[in-house]
Write a protein that holds these residues in place. Structure first.
Motif, PDB file in Angstrom:
ATOM      1  N   ASP A 184     -18.649 -24.376  32.065  1.00  0.00           N
ATOM      2  CA  ASP A 184     -18.054 -25.737  32.211  1.00  0.00           C
ATOM      3  C   ASP A 184     -18.658 -26.681  33.020  1.00  0.00           C
ATOM      4  OD1 ASP A 184     -17.169 -24.653  34.699  1.00  0.00           O
ATOM      5  OD2 ASP A 184     -15.076 -25.186  34.387  1.00  0.00           O
ATOM      6  N   GLY A 237     -12.948 -27.847  28.620  1.00  0.00           N
ATOM      7  CA  GLY A 237     -12.709 -26.413  28.636  1.00  0.00           C
ATOM      8  C   GLY A 237     -11.314 -25.968  28.190  1.00  0.00           C
ATOM      9  N   TYR A 294     -18.168 -36.610  31.057  1.00  0.00           N
ATOM     10  CA  TYR A 294     -17.669 -35.500  31.982  1.00  0.00           C
ATOM     11  C   TYR A 294     -18.932 -34.677  32.294  1.00  0.00           C
ATOM     12  CZ  TYR A 294     -13.012 -35.712  29.802  1.00  0.00           C
ATOM     13  OH  TYR A 294     -11.646 -36.335  29.395  1.00  0.00           O
ATOM     14  N   SER A 297     -15.949 -29.676  34.380  1.00  0.00           N
ATOM     15  CA  SER A 297     -14.461 -29.833  33.913  1.00  0.00           C
ATOM     16  C   SER A 297     -13.610 -30.442  35.153  1.00  0.00           C
ATOM     17  CB  SER A 297     -13.790 -28.398  33.675  1.00  0.00           C
ATOM     18  OG  SER A 297     -13.895 -27.487  35.022  1.00  0.00           O
TER      19      SER A 297
END
Length: 321
Positions: A184, A237, A294, A297
């Protein structure tokens, strides 16, 4: 949080939620070599009528990607196919040749990422002081029961359209990674970082906005950090976490939710009015965020399109230089 709405309003919210991809009521819409082109979704040609029905209901049907399944599995439980792997690092093998013990190997898949819709549960010690002991949340811990979904470029979640995405998978022999796994973040090839996902669209959301004071590391100060007090954004995630997050500038202002803190550039670069917020200040605000990226996460970037002050200045951090 805000007072409980009337029964009719609650029913309306429930109806919106039932047809929404996010629990907060935002709408949701949507060859065999390691240098294959980006994976794109399409309808299943063998089930034309079924696909048309799914399209009308807001569901999306995907073709099975070309190539063979690899040792990697997506967070939606579906295999990653050879055609979806666009880069490999740490080995000279092709995607089809990789085994579960090719430790130190990383692969990239362009064109999709994995997201869980937000729970809609969020608390903060400014509006919900009874639920906090200073900065510690003491209420009942909520749970996000939403399933993780694969979102392809061009699809939408929480009213935001995914326009760029990359997923990384790794093979390591660490104790906590006994098999190939989704990562992630972005560490591919130990090169400069890139966003895992970039969204088009905007969201209006409340929270604490702070602008850093001038200090030795930032002589000009003004970096903006936003802590959402509403659970509205996609969660990257499959493991949403609820815990206390304090504002970077004013650490006594805390949220308890599944939303990560968002860095929003510098106050001097705002394209809108700062609405009275200045360097070193923290206030409770309603902002419109756009260009949401992003990085991992737990780390997001966004631009602020509008600021509406919902409180006086709650805290001022003095310059340290």
């Amino acid at each position: 949080m805000k007072s409980r709405a009337a029964i009719i309003s609650a029913l309306l919210v429930a109806l919106v939620t039932a047809f929404s991809g996010c629990s907060n009521g935002n709408e949701t819409t949507s060859d065999n070599s390691q240098s294959a082109s980006k994976y794109t979704s399409s309808t299943t040609s063998q089930k034309a009528q079924s696909t048309a029905d799914e399209s009308e209901s807001g569901l999306i049907s995907h073709e099975i990607p070309k190539g063979e399944p690899t040792v990697f599995t997506g967070l939606d439980g579906e295999p990653i196919y050879t055609s979806e792997i666009t880069e490999i690092d740490g080995t000279d093998k092709t995607a089809a040749e990789l085994t579960r013990t090719d430790y130190g190997t990383s692969v990239l898949c362009e064109g999709f990422q994995y997201f869980t819709e937000p729970s809609g549960n969020a608390y903060d010690n400014y509006q919900n002081g009874e639920s906090f002991d200073d900065v510690l949340y003491k209420g009942e811990i909520p749970e996000n029961k939403n399933e993780c979904k694969r979102i392809n470029v061009g699809e939408e979640i929480c009213g935001l359209k995914l326009v760029n995405a990359v997923s990384e998978f790794k093979i390591d022999d660490y104790a906590d990674t006994p098999e190939p796994y989704y990562f992630d973040g972005y560490l591919f090839g130990a090169t400069e970082k890139r966003p895992l996902a970039v969204f088009d669209g905007s969201v209006t959301i409340e929270g604490f906005l702070g602008a850093t004071a001038r200090n030795d590391y930032e002589p000009d100060g003004g970096l903006l950090f936003f802590n959402p007090t509403e659970s509205k954004l996609p969660i990257l995630g499959d493991q949403p976490e609820f815990f206390e997050r304090s504002n970077f500038v004013g650490s006594s202002f805390v949220t308890f939710s599944d939303m990560a803190e968002i860095q929003c550039g510098n106050i001097r670069d705002l394209s809108c009015s700062s609405a009275g917020l200045d360097i070193g200040d923290v206030a409770y605000v309603r902002v419109t965020l756009t260009s949401i990226e992003y990085i991992s996460s737990q780390f997001l970037n966004a631009e602020i399109e509008n600021i509406e002050m919902l409180s006086d200045i709650l805290y001022h951090d003095e310059d340290s230089i």
